[in-house]
Scaffold this active site. Structure first.
Site, PDB file in Angstrom:
ATOM      1  N   ASP A 291       0.870  -1.163   0.000  1.00 46.31           N
ATOM      2  CA  ASP A 291       0.000   0.000   0.000  1.00 46.31           C
ATOM      3  C   ASP A 291       0.918   1.228   0.000  1.00 46.31           C
ATOM      4  O   ASP A 291       2.131   1.132   0.178  1.00 46.31           O
ATOM      5  CB  ASP A 291      -0.985  -0.006   1.173  1.00 46.31           C
ATOM      6  CG  ASP A 291      -2.198   0.867   0.855  1.00 46.31           C
ATOM      7  OD1 ASP A 291      -2.126   1.659  -0.108  1.00 46.31           O
ATOM      8  OD2 ASP A 291      -3.227   0.772   1.552  1.00 46.31           O
TER       9      ASP A 291
HETATM   10  C1  NOJ Z   1      -3.951   3.997  -0.134  1.00 46.53           C
HETATM   11  C2  NOJ Z   1      -5.126   3.081  -0.017  1.00 46.53           C
HETATM   12  O1  NOJ Z   1      -5.092   2.409   1.219  1.00 46.53           O
HETATM   13  C3  NOJ Z   1      -5.227   2.062  -1.128  1.00 46.53           C
HETATM   14  O2  NOJ Z   1      -6.423   1.352  -0.995  1.00 46.53           O
HETATM   15  C4  NOJ Z   1      -5.124   2.741  -2.459  1.00 46.53           C
HETATM   16  O3  NOJ Z   1      -5.284   1.814  -3.498  1.00 46.53           O
HETATM   17  C5  NOJ Z   1      -3.776   3.431  -2.526  1.00 46.53           C
HETATM   18  N1  NOJ Z   1      -3.690   4.441  -1.495  1.00 46.53           N
HETATM   19  C6  NOJ Z   1      -3.528   4.087  -3.881  1.00 46.53           C
HETATM   20  O4  NOJ Z   1      -4.303   5.191  -4.030  1.00 46.53           O
END
Ligand code: NOJ
Length: 758
Positions: A291
């Site tokens: 993430d």
């Molecule tokens: C953080 C989020 O937790 C995740 O779900 C997302 O896909 C990413 N950022 C990218 O934007």
């Protein structure tokens, strides 16, 4: 709903699924040979480059890495970047791809990822809302449409579906998932993956999907986003992991790990989850993306002292790609060269990235997804039609006294009141991809579109939510004192036959980072509602919400309640379809609605405890100030007709691995209109080597019935449905007695019992 063009597209794309096994095997072998040959030509630096992901530097969802744009451009040219996210325009994507293809030695094309969560331009209900339809075909279709619209703008990888089981309404990201049940979440996840990926990633209109967040992210303590997770093995295996296992089995192209720790170990550094289970036991060969900056966040977690150590832990644990963390690009080469990291792990990760690139067809044509012709063939009009149908199916009717709904054509005047009544933005919700601001049909517009000329529709705002768009400090900005709109709204209610109150949450009240300790009607909404009730009690409450809300007062005092979630582009029309009976509501809650926020986390598939009931004495598991059960339970939802269930019968009362059972129940539409019922099957393993939930959803069927029609519904009961992760630490069925429950929600059920013997 049969949108014929799209359905045939959907069906066509899957009819190829039964392609000859041998063909599939040879194409897999083909990809592997190609991957190996590319890999054998790469330097260590280039390999690490494939594991680096950059953001297009705008539309950020976290702090950007410290590299400036110029440096990023240089790295792209040198082939030191493998994937990108948030590059919004076609031109931007073409430019980035050109930098790589025209300058780098290996010319390995980029993949472009984006958070396409509930639609791309045409916005569908937020996932929690859409799950309330329980209509897997519809959910697959909306993912398919999202994929087509994404491809038209060059996106070939979505970070969806989110399949984190969550039981806490305070957690803002509950809107992005499918609620509190692992079985329903698994099925929705698989439907979404099929919708995005089709049966062949090489197809022109398919994109790679991501199962996220692996794992336990929905179990944040106190519902506070990113917070610590304490999950025992039993809960992890039986509740959190099944949707991920189903996604891996369905061939999802990628997994995303999660920000949280579980029992002291951040998931990004969790070798058991990523390497042993996912890539080992489940034998899954896709790529794991971290993430956003979750690799360097292990420094803050207090597990690594610097990016280098964080990279070492993450790579050993099986995190393949570093999303905007700036850790792998600065550390992996050094770690391998000094002998503190096994180069074979890097090779394995690079293979996983290359595999997806080959499967997407990018090596054949790096600009395949940069084709303006795709957009020309899209009928957004058709997509909107489908969005309206799916939105209507997602609406849940919680209460309808004196048949206030559907609204009769004889009603002469309707007051539509509330901060969200004429709001065109809240229904688009959070994670809206390229859904435009203020582009939803509002409830006022939808109702005006639906009524005949003899019905007057008037609108009053009443109160504002006082939230500024995208604010990270929502609770501080909610209107707490401005009652200047009350008078007009009360006057209007007084002079109208019926009031539709549209209350709930702003577009960005739910979603990432949007945890709340209060889940009632914010600002002055509750006060306004109570004032209106004093002058007109014919009130239909329409909730626009991304999470379960505390609505006990409304439940006691109002005749009709409709949960409309954040329904997307066609919101107002879909709501009107239900309010006026054009669509007979069939949605069922995928998540419990509490009486009070203090009950959270709240879920139907809880354990019995040693003291579930007593009633006479205080020392049992309950609250002394509120009932312990849900106000509206999981699986609950009314229709404009009534369904009567007959007795539940079993084909046998003894079952063994060779002898499966069938459970049959008859259901009759005893009302005056046709309707759809979601017939739900639950099981309880009464005695286990580990404690078992009081009931667990194990099947459901959507049944459409004409007035007066009776249908027999049969559920096969197989040993697979009885399995759980036992004290032996494997999935198996234990001998013993089982309860079986069938009904229209998780509370009102017909029961029977059977015995299983291995
Ligand atoms: C953080 C989020 O937790 C995740 O779900 C997302 O896909 C990413 N950022 C990218 O934007």
């Amino acid at each position: 709903m049969k949108n014929s063009f799209l359905y045939s597209l959907l069906i066509l794309s899957f009819s190829g699924m039964n392609a000859q096994n041998s063909e599939i095997k040879s194409s897999i072998k083909n990809v592997e040979t190609k991957v190996d040959s590319v890999l054998s030509l790469m330097t260590l630096e280039e390999k690490v480059g494939q594991l680096v992901q950059y953001s297009g530097s705008w539309d950020l969802t976290g702090p950007a890495s410290d590299l400036n744009d110029k440096q990023k451009e240089t790295n792209l040219k040198e082939g030191l970047v493998g994937t990108m996210l948030n590059v919004l325009t076609m031109e931007g994507k073409r430019k980035a791809q050109k930098l790589v293809m025209e300058n780098s030695r290996m010319k390995i094309p980029l993949i472009f990822g984006y958070d396409v969560i509930h639609g791309y331009k045409t916005i569908f209900p937020v996932p929690l809302g859409e799950t309330a339809s329980w209509d897997l075909e519809a959910m697959e279709l909306s993912a398919r449409i999202a994929a087509i619209e994404s491809v038209a703008e060059g996106v070939n990888w979505t970070f969806s579906p989110m399949i984190d089981v969550s039981r806490d309404a305070r957690w803002g990201r509950i809107m992005e998932g499918s609620g509190e049940d692992p079985y329903l979440t698994s099925l929705v996840g698989v439907a979404k993956i099929k919708g995005y990926q089709g049966d062949d990633l090489a197809g022109d209109l398919t994109i790679a999907a991501t199962a996220k967040h692996f794992a336990g992210y929905g179990f944040a303590e106190a519902g506070r986003d990113y917070n610590t997770v304490n999950l025992g093995e039993n809960e992890l295996q039986n509740t959190v992991l099944p949707p991920f296992k189903a996604a891996a089995k369905a061939g999802v192209a990628s997994f995303m790990n999660s920000f949280n720790e579980i029992d002291g170990l951040p998931s990004t550094g969790n070798k058991y989850l990523q390497r042993e289970l996912l890539k080992g036991e489940w034998n899954w060969n896709g790529l794991v993306v971290s993430d956003w900056a979750s690799i360097p966040e292990m420094i803050v977690h207090g597990i690594a002292k610097d990016k280098k150590q964080a990279s070492q832990i993450a790579m050993n644990a099986g995190s393949d790609v570093d999303m905007e963390g700036g850790a792998y690009e600065t550390s992996l080469v050094e770690l391998v060269e000094e002998g503190s990291l096994d180069g074979a792990l890097i090779d394995d990760s690079v293979r996983r990235v290359l595999r997806v690139k080959f499967k997407l067809g990018l090596f054949d044509d790096p600009y395949k997804y940069n084709n303006p012709e795709v957009e020309k063939n899209i009928s957004y009009e058709d997509h909107r039609k489908t969005a309206r149908e799916i939105a209507a199916k997602s609406i849940v009717l919680l209460k309808n006294e004196k048949e206030l709904l559907p609204i009769k054509s004889t009603v002469k005047s309707i007051a539509v009141i509330g901060p969200l009544a004429n709001d065109k933005d809240a229904p688009i919700g959070n994670w809206r991809a390229q859904g435009e601001k203020n582009s939803a049909v509002s409830v006022v517009e939808g109702i005006k579109n639906a009524v005949g000329k003899d019905t007057k529709v008037k609108y009053a705002l009443g109160t504002t939510l006082g939230i500024s768009e995208g604010s990270f400090l929502l609770s501080l900005e909610i209107n707490k004192s401005d009652r200047s709109g009350f008078k007009e709204a009360i006057e209007l209610a007084k002079n109208s036959e019926l009031v539709v109150m549209v209350l709930g949450e702003d577009a960005f009240q739910a979603g990432e980072g949007r945890s709340q300790a209060k889940i009632g009607l914010a600002g002055l909404q509750q006060e306004l509602l109570e004032e209106i009730k004093k002058v007109n009690s014919n009130i239909v409450l329409v909730l626009i919400n991304g999470r379960p809300m505390e609505i006990s007062w409304s439940s006691e005092n109002l005749p009709a309640i409709v949960v409309a979630w954040q329904l997307g582009t066609e919101s107002g029309n879909a709501i009107a379809d239900v309010l006026f009976g054009k669509y007979n509501p069939s949605g069922k809650l995928p998540v419990s609605f509490p009486r009070l926020v203090g009950q959270e986390p709240l879920y139907y598939n809880q354990k019995n405890t040693g003291r579930p009931t007593n009633g006479e004495h205080v020392t049992y598991s309950h609250y002394t100030d509120v009932k312990k059960d849900a106000l509206y339970p999981f699986g609950y939802g009314l229709s404009y007709t009534q369904f009567e269930y007959g007795d539940l019968s079993l084909s046998e009362v003894e079952m063994n691995p060779e002898n499966n059972l069938e459970a049959t129940i008859s259901i009759t539409n005893t009302g005056k209109v046709k309707g759809r019922e979601v017939v739900q099957l639950y099981l309880q393993d009464i005695i286990g080597s580990r404690t078992r939930p009081v009931k667990e959803l194990k099947g459901f069927q959507l049944v459409d019935l004409e007035p007066g029609e009776t249908r027999k519904v049969t559920f096969p009961i197989t040993p697979k449905m009885l399995e759980f992760y036992t004290a032996n630490r494997i999935w198996e069925v234990e001998d013993g007695d089982f309860n079986i429950f069938v009904g229209g929600n998780s509370r009102d059920l017909k029961t029977a019992e059977f015995t299983f013997k291995n």
